[in-house]
Design a protein around this motif. Structure first.
Motif, PDB file in Angstrom:
ATOM      1  N   MET A 118     -52.576   0.636  -8.365  1.00 42.51           N
ATOM      2  CA  MET A 118     -53.038   1.265  -9.601  1.00 42.51           C
ATOM      3  C   MET A 118     -53.650   2.621  -9.238  1.00 42.51           C
ATOM      4  SD  MET A 118     -55.437  -0.475 -12.420  1.00 42.51           S
ATOM      5  CE  MET A 118     -56.880  -0.589 -11.409  1.00 42.51           C
ATOM      6  N   THR A 119     -53.400   3.617 -10.043  1.00 47.21           N
ATOM      7  CA  THR A 119     -54.012   4.913  -9.743  1.00 47.21           C
ATOM      8  C   THR A 119     -54.220   5.717 -11.023  1.00 47.21           C
ATOM      9  OG1 THR A 119     -53.918   6.811  -8.238  1.00 47.21           O
ATOM     10  CG2 THR A 119     -51.867   6.189  -9.272  1.00 47.21           C
ATOM     11  N   LYS A 120     -54.931   6.827 -10.889  1.00 44.87           N
ATOM     12  CA  LYS A 120     -55.275   7.599 -12.088  1.00 44.87           C
ATOM     13  C   LYS A 120     -54.072   8.310 -12.681  1.00 44.87           C
ATOM     14  CE  LYS A 120     -60.047   7.933 -11.331  1.00 44.87           C
ATOM     15  NZ  LYS A 120     -61.119   8.062 -12.268  1.00 44.87           N
ATOM     16  N   TYR A 121     -54.034   8.346 -13.986  1.00 48.25           N
ATOM     17  CA  TYR A 121     -52.935   8.955 -14.724  1.00 48.25           C
ATOM     18  C   TYR A 121     -53.198  10.450 -14.867  1.00 48.25           C
ATOM     19  CZ  TYR A 121     -49.318   8.962 -18.384  1.00 48.25           C
ATOM     20  OH  TYR A 121     -48.190   9.174 -19.130  1.00 48.25           O
ATOM     21  N   TYR A 128     -53.040   3.815 -14.323  1.00 46.16           N
ATOM     22  CA  TYR A 128     -51.775   3.149 -14.630  1.00 46.16           C
ATOM     23  C   TYR A 128     -51.290   2.384 -13.414  1.00 46.16           C
ATOM     24  CZ  TYR A 128     -49.334   6.583 -11.783  1.00 46.16           C
ATOM     25  OH  TYR A 128     -48.898   7.339 -10.730  1.00 46.16           O
ATOM     26  N   LEU A 129     -50.380   1.472 -13.656  1.00 47.39           N
ATOM     27  CA  LEU A 129     -49.793   0.720 -12.550  1.00 47.39           C
ATOM     28  C   LEU A 129     -48.568   1.459 -12.044  1.00 47.39           C
ATOM     29  CD1 LEU A 129     -50.776  -2.509 -14.135  1.00 47.39           C
ATOM     30  CD2 LEU A 129     -51.107  -2.054 -11.697  1.00 47.39           C
ATOM     31  N   VAL A 130     -48.610   1.741 -10.769  1.00 44.46           N
ATOM     32  CA  VAL A 130     -47.568   2.577 -10.166  1.00 44.46           C
ATOM     33  C   VAL A 130     -46.238   1.820 -10.119  1.00 44.46           C
ATOM     34  CG1 VAL A 130     -46.920   3.799  -8.056  1.00 44.46           C
ATOM     35  CG2 VAL A 130     -49.327   3.710  -8.766  1.00 44.46           C
ATOM     36  N   PRO A 131     -45.191   2.388 -10.724  1.00 41.76           N
ATOM     37  CA  PRO A 131     -43.884   1.733 -10.648  1.00 41.76           C
ATOM     38  C   PRO A 131     -43.448   1.612  -9.181  1.00 41.76           C
ATOM     39  CG  PRO A 131     -43.863   3.463 -12.325  1.00 41.76           C
ATOM     40  CD  PRO A 131     -45.165   3.587 -11.591  1.00 41.76           C
ATOM     41  N   GLU A 132     -43.010   0.431  -8.804  1.00 38.56           N
ATOM     42  CA  GLU A 132     -42.549   0.214  -7.423  1.00 38.56           C
ATOM     43  C   GLU A 132     -41.049   0.429  -7.353  1.00 38.56           C
ATOM     44  OE1 GLU A 132     -43.639  -3.432  -5.409  1.00 38.56           O
ATOM     45  OE2 GLU A 132     -45.717  -3.147  -6.083  1.00 38.56           O
TER      46      GLU A 132
END
Ligand code: GLN
Ligand code: ZN
Length: 769
Positions: A118-121, A128-132
């Motif tokens: 998760m990181t800042k938008y 947001y949750l980072v798309p893998e």
């Protein structure tokens, strides 16, 4: 008609209903049907508010139980393998619990697995949750939630516009997990071709539902894009432009800059621009916008809580209206996700202050009124609003309690030497060694100790008036005394008082400073069910009196070991607040810095020999465009130094930061000239220190030797090994041993053995060197 719409609305609910419902669901206190019902209810309520305000559409697609980027990843079938237990995918649809497991590692059903990162938008405080992503990834339409929500809105009789994150920004935000071996580098942009057909499918389905306009959010366009990405925009939108819906390409959070030509010419039906962060781009866009296109002007601030100056906005948009006619639409600069829901919920705010503000609900009215003013279709109510806004703004400009001449005067009198320690670090280090008498590999902690249920209950009782100031303070002093005893018996070298008296590292100081105001319900979603209530910096900031001195003095009186004073730095105080918009942010930051400078000097005068000034938000303040970094870093560093530099050589200034990237701002970190910096490194196995080594970072460093986010007790040998790696990069005379962040979220049952092991590791290291 000047069409009025929004890019998105907060979904948490004015009473944080969404938080309560999702948390109850996770804990088993609410069933799935009721959770879904709460979601549906909130959507209906928010759509109704949009229509009642007079917006021409309701915006569908801004709802998510956890995160809208996560929901899009799910919709695109981008679910990492570790979450794909067969039983949870019915009819090819990814289950809600799977999304929750991606977000939190666990859910009421399904096997726990490691959560997604998760990181800042962008430059917001929303996470947001980072798309893998991975090479060869395929995509498929794996959720119909969006279509169902469109049906819901249509069934309620609303005209619908859909919002969806665009394909390039989704990829831009994504990360390749498990980096492939060197030489086999994989570029996530290569996944675009596989992604576009699914977007095409989504757009076609929306068209079949009767949706005319789809807003594709592409905030990546306000950042520096590599050439290949710019070209990909052309390719992608050439394909998507063929879909049977009209596309509104939305750029938010900043100016288009060098992507402006690209953005205006993409083959879509409309363009949205952020006219608050980058008002100057309006003219260039007007000049270059093709005649068939609509321009949505994001004129109402979606990132801040100030009431709009409707008269000024009307005047500044008249030319656009004249040139574009009905092709001009009106909106907020970005989704209203970043502001609190409803100002009417603030019953305790002073009325004069309240009328200077506008939350999401009020911003709807502002958008509608502005649209009607522009086309000369204004009602008596609009004229009333215009008048009220002008009066409120005038009152705000003239409010004597906000503008303190003494603060401005003092700021004007700051001299260059005020941001400069008396001597350079090597000399200070000598004086500090003498004053502090610390061993090699000194041990310390980052500030907070476990915030036990008793501590929190005590604070709550005090706040609600069930406990007198005296009783409360006595309890806190006891707590501090206990913390000191614990640290002494653990054998730590530099102690902290434990921050028991602090609820939050910004609120605690803001409440004691002039110029800050706190709301009762001004909640904003931070991530998932987590909401924050940022204070509002409304006026000139100053410090009426010492804030932390009595606590630190008390703590120091209980021990011979050095007690570290603990402050939140000026940049973090600024970054985690709604900041006044009537002067440059850096001016506000300098005011905070001066207030903190006095606190630092008072601590020193009270016999505190080491003072930590936390700046965890320094990095997140970085502008979205690289070209603006130096300007920001210059004043951010200056503010820190202004707060820190008044002390004598022998007083040791610490700072702490907890994020994982130092490489690109290492020169600014060094320029802070803190005597000691403690950072998060344990998860990267000290590799983060490479940046400090390569830069030849000159001062002392405490690389965190264990991850406080994990309940696991770190082992002695493991920490020794980590410090061994640190010693390969930094001379041992300049190394400290400490955890990687504050311990307030942990229990003593974990903290005590972890710190005992840490102290033992430090002792072993001392023997070896
Ligand atoms: N001193 C603070 C604490 O220990 C630092 C918090 C932070 O880094 N965010 O809790
Ligand atoms: Zn931290």
């Amino acid at each position: 008609m000047t069409l009025a719409h929004i890019a998105g609305y907060p979904r948490i609910g004015a009473g944080r209903e969404l938080k309560r419902a999702t948390e109850a669901y996770w804990q088993g206190g609410l069933d799935r049907v009721s959770l879904e019902a709460t979601g549906a209810e909130l959507r209906q309520r928010h759509w109704a508010q949009q229509r009642e305000a007079g917006l021409d559409w309701v915006t569908v697609g801004d709802f998510a139980f956890y995160d809208q980027v996560l929901d899009l990843s799910v919709m695109l079938g981008a679910v990492p393998g570790r979450f794909q237990a067969d039983q949870e995918i019915a009819d090819g649809q990814v289950d809600l619990d799977t999304a929750f497991r991606m977000a939190r590692g666990r859910a009421p059903s399904g096997e726990p697995a490691a959560a997604c990162e998760m990181t800042k938008y962008f430059d917001t405080n929303y996470h947001y949750l980072v798309p893998e992503l991975h090479a060869g990834q395929s995509f498929r339409l794996a959720s119909s939630a969006l279509f169902d929500q469109v049906d819901e809105a249509l069934a309620a009789g609303h005209p619908v516009k859909v919002t969806l994150l665009g394909p390039l920004t989704w990829l831009w935000l994504g990360k390749i997990r498990d980096e492939p071996p060197a030489g086999e580098e994989f570029d996530r942009l290569a996944l675009l071709e596989a992604l576009l057909p699914v977007y095409g499918e989504i757009l076609t389905r929306l068209a079949e539902q009767g949706v005319e306009w789809v807003q594709l959010d592409e905030p990546a366009l306000v950042q520096d894009l590599p050439r290949a990405w710019q070209q990909a925009y052309e390719r992608a939108y050439h394909v998507l432009g063929g879909a049977p819906v009209k596309l509104l390409l939305a750029s938010v959070y900043g100016g288009l800059g060098d992507n402006l030509g690209l953005a205006v010419n993409l083959p879509v039906a409309g363009l949205h621009i952020d006219a608050v962060r980058a008002p100057e781009q309006l003219e260039a866009v007007l000049d270059r916008l093709p005649a068939y296109k609509v321009l949505s002007a994001g004129a109402i601030d979606g990132r801040n809580v100030w009431r709009a100056d409707l008269a000024r906005l009307r005047d500044s948009l008249m030319e656009a209206r004249r040139r574009l006619g009905e092709r001009l639409w009106l909106s907020a600069s970005c989704s209203l996700l970043h502001v609190p829901v409803d100002l009417d919920n603030e019953r305790e705010l002073a009325p004069d202050l309240k009328r200077w503000l506008a939350f999401a609900r009020q911003k709807l009215d502002e958008i509608v009124t502005l649209a009607r003013l522009l086309e000369g279709r204004d009602t008596p109510r609009d004229r009333e609003r215009l008048e009220a806004a002008s009066l409120a703004l005038q009152a705000r400009r003239e409010a004597v309690q906000l503008h303190r001449p003494a603060v401005a005067e003092r700021l004007g009198g700051v001299r260059p030497e005020d941001t400069q320690r008396a001597s350079a670090y090597p000399q200070r280090a000598v004086a500090q060694r003498r004053a502090l008498n610390l061993p090699l590999f000194p041990t310390t902690t980052i500030g907070s100790f476990p915030q036990t249920t008793e501590i929190r209950a005590t604070r709550r009782d005090f706040k609600h008036g069930a406990l007198s100031v005296e009783a409360y303070e006595a309890r806190m002093r006891e707590e501090i005394a206990e913390t000191v005893v614990r640290q002494e018996s653990l054998g730590l070298d530099m102690l902290v008082h434990g921050e028991a008296e602090r609820n939050d590292m910004v609120e605690y100081f803001g409440e004691q400073l002039e110029g800050y105001v706190f709301t009762a319900n001004g909640w904003v979603q931070s991530y998932g069910s987590r909401c924050v209530k940022p204070p509002v910096i409304v006026g000139d900031v100053s410090r009426p009196g010492p804030m932390t001195v009595r606590w630190s003095k008390h703590a120091q009186s209980l021990t011979d070991r050095p007690m570290k004073g603990m402050l939140t730095g000026p940049v973090t105080m600024l970054q985690w607040a709604f900041v006044r918009d009537d002067q440059p942010r850096e001016v506000t930051c300098r005011q905070i810095a001066l207030a903190l400078r006095d606190e630092v000097l008072d601590l020193e005068a009270a016999g505190i020999r080491a003072i930590q000034i936390d700046e965890p938000a320094l990095r997140e303040g970085l502008p979205l465009r690289r070209a603006e970094w130096p300007g920001y870093l210059a004043w951010a560093v200056e503010c820190f130094r202004l707060a820190a530099s008044g002390v004598s050589d022998a007083t040791q200034i610490h700072t702490h930061m907890c994020y994982a990237e130092f490489n690109d701002i290492i020169d600014a970190i060094a320029a802070l000239d803190a005597d000691v910096i403690t950072i998060e490194t344990s998860r990267s196995a000290m590799e983060l220190l490479d940046a400090f080594r390569d830069f030849a970072y000159p001062n002392e460093i405490g690389p965190g030797v264990y991850d406080i986010h994990s309940p696991n007790i770190p082992e002695v040998a493991w920490m020794i090994a980590l410090m061994g790696k640190a010693a390969e990069r930094i001379p041992v005379e300049r190394l400290w041993v400490n955890p990687d962040c504050g311990l307030k979220t942990r229990g003593w049952a974990e903290v005590a053995p972890a710190l005992a092991n840490m102290v033992e590791a430090a002792r072993t290291l001392r023997q070896r060197h």
